[in-house]
Scaffold this motif. Structure first.
Motif, PDB file in Angstrom:
ATOM      1  N   PHE A 135     -30.903   9.569 -10.165  1.00 42.58           N
ATOM      2  CA  PHE A 135     -31.964   8.733 -10.723  1.00 42.58           C
ATOM      3  C   PHE A 135     -32.324   7.592  -9.780  1.00 42.58           C
ATOM      4  N   HIS A 136     -31.327   6.975  -9.160  1.00 46.92           N
ATOM      5  CA  HIS A 136     -31.565   5.809  -8.313  1.00 46.92           C
ATOM      6  C   HIS A 136     -32.313   6.170  -7.031  1.00 46.92           C
ATOM      7  N   LEU A 141     -41.699   4.641  -6.118  1.00 49.48           N
ATOM      8  CA  LEU A 141     -42.710   5.541  -6.652  1.00 49.48           C
ATOM      9  C   LEU A 141     -44.065   4.835  -6.653  1.00 49.48           C
ATOM     10  N   ASP A 142     -45.116   5.629  -6.575  1.00 52.23           N
ATOM     11  CA  ASP A 142     -46.461   5.077  -6.709  1.00 52.23           C
ATOM     12  C   ASP A 142     -46.990   5.241  -8.124  1.00 52.23           C
ATOM     13  N   LEU A 143     -46.535   6.289  -8.809  1.00 51.82           N
ATOM     14  CA  LEU A 143     -47.055   6.584 -10.136  1.00 51.82           C
ATOM     15  C   LEU A 143     -46.030   7.381 -10.926  1.00 51.82           C
ATOM     16  N   VAL A 144     -45.855   6.989 -12.191  1.00 51.03           N
ATOM     17  CA  VAL A 144     -45.040   7.750 -13.140  1.00 51.03           C
ATOM     18  C   VAL A 144     -45.995   8.287 -14.199  1.00 51.03           C
ATOM     19  N   ILE A 145     -45.848   9.545 -14.556  1.00 49.32           N
ATOM     20  CA  ILE A 145     -46.715  10.136 -15.576  1.00 49.32           C
ATOM     21  C   ILE A 145     -45.857  10.785 -16.655  1.00 49.32           C
ATOM     22  N   ALA A 146     -46.426  10.885 -17.845  1.00 49.39           N
ATOM     23  CA  ALA A 146     -45.711  11.509 -18.964  1.00 49.39           C
ATOM     24  C   ALA A 146     -46.725  11.893 -20.025  1.00 49.39           C
ATOM     25  N   SER A 147     -46.411  12.920 -20.785  1.00 48.50           N
ATOM     26  CA  SER A 147     -47.255  13.281 -21.929  1.00 48.50           C
ATOM     27  C   SER A 147     -46.353  13.563 -23.124  1.00 48.50           C
ATOM     28  N   ALA A 161     -36.876   1.846 -21.152  1.00 43.80           N
ATOM     29  CA  ALA A 161     -35.847   1.354 -20.235  1.00 43.80           C
ATOM     30  C   ALA A 161     -35.906   2.115 -18.916  1.00 43.80           C
ATOM     31  N   THR A 162     -36.114   3.403 -19.009  1.00 42.40           N
ATOM     32  CA  THR A 162     -36.237   4.237 -17.817  1.00 42.40           C
ATOM     33  C   THR A 162     -37.456   3.842 -16.997  1.00 42.40           C
ATOM     34  N   VAL A 163     -38.577   3.669 -17.662  1.00 37.36           N
ATOM     35  CA  VAL A 163     -39.814   3.288 -16.968  1.00 37.36           C
ATOM     36  C   VAL A 163     -39.668   1.907 -16.329  1.00 37.36           C
ATOM     37  N   ALA A 164     -39.072   0.967 -17.057  1.00 28.10           N
ATOM     38  CA  ALA A 164     -38.910  -0.393 -16.537  1.00 28.10           C
ATOM     39  C   ALA A 164     -38.136  -0.388 -15.227  1.00 28.10           C
ATOM     40  N   TYR A 165     -37.091   0.421 -15.160  1.00 28.02           N
ATOM     41  CA  TYR A 165     -36.312   0.504 -13.922  1.00 28.02           C
ATOM     42  C   TYR A 165     -37.128   1.141 -12.798  1.00 28.02           C
ATOM     43  N   LEU A 166     -37.838   2.208 -13.123  1.00 27.35           N
ATOM     44  CA  LEU A 166     -38.554   2.958 -12.093  1.00 27.35           C
ATOM     45  C   LEU A 166     -39.680   2.154 -11.442  1.00 27.35           C
TER      46      LEU A 166
END
Length: 231
Positions: A135-136, A141-147, A161-166
């Motif tokens: 994970f680390h 990253l430039d962009l995180v996406i999810a649906s 929490a995952t998004v905040a770290y990323l």
């Protein structure tokens, strides 16, 4: 959620069309993504309605995707992530580390579109809120996406929490398409807790600026695209 069992399947085809102008000339553009689905299996073997909405939005932004480092969370059949990869982004696709059959099916979805895992796209097992060694290495990253990641309230905080770290300490953001299932569900307090802010994209304005009728894509469903960034 569980892996389910392989059952009767189908191949679903998604076609994306648009126009581009260069040197005074206008030409049509076309992209096809095929997704093998197992309709009698678990959640991650089926393309949920939020995924085509997000994929179409990414298609309208295809000029900006080339070369970006993109991660898709909880991707299931990975329609948005596969589209981003075919538009030139460096894409990592992730689904739960506890669902090996889902990851195997994800690999099949990539191969059905001529993308070789480990070469054209990266695949990892990632569980929200569980920060394992791999994970680390995902940042920067430039962009995180999810649906449709916000479908189970008990997991909302793990997702954020995952998004905040990323995206911490960067200009990166999360683009998440989701279906509104209850007016009582809210992530507002959790956004504040994790130092995040969110804004729902105006699909009517997007339709005017891109020429894509997002309302027609949505139909009668309550679908939205949420942009989340650091405060």
């Amino acid at each position: 959620m569980n892996d389910g069992c392989p059952g009767n399947g189908q191949v679903k085809k998604f076609v994306f069309r648009g126009k581009s102008s260069s040197n005074g000339e206008t030409r049509g553009e076309y992209l096809e993504v095929v997704i093998p689905e197992l309709l009698s299996a678990g959640y991650s073997f089926y393309t949920w309605p939020s995924a085509p909405l997000l994929a179409w939005y990414l298609w309208t932004q295809r000029r900006h995707l080339h070369g970006l480092r993109v991660l898709e969370l909880g991707c299931g059949t990975a329609l948005p992530g596969i589209l981003a990869a075919k538009c030139g982004a460096h894409v990592t696709l992730s689904d739960s580390v506890a669902l090996p059959r889902s990851l195997q099916h994800l690999s099949a979805c990539c191969e059905a579109n001529g993308l070789i895992p480990g070469r054209d796209v990266q695949l990892i097992g990632l569980s929200w809120g569980l920060f394992l060694a791999d994970f680390h290495a995902l940042r920067p990253l430039d962009l995180v996406i999810a649906s449709d990641c916000f479908y189970e309230p008990t997991q909302f905080e793990d997702v954020l929490a995952t998004v905040a770290y990323l995206i911490e300490g960067s200009d990166s953001k999360l683009l998440c398409a989701y279906q509104e299932r209850s007016g009582d569900w809210s992530i507002e307090a959790l956004l504040k807790k994790w130092g995040l802010k969110g804004a729902i994209l105006d699909l009517d304005s997007l339709s005017e600026s891109t020429g894509v009728d997002f309302r027609a894509l949505i139909g009668e469903r309550s679908l939205h695209i949420l942009e989340i960034s650091s405060e």
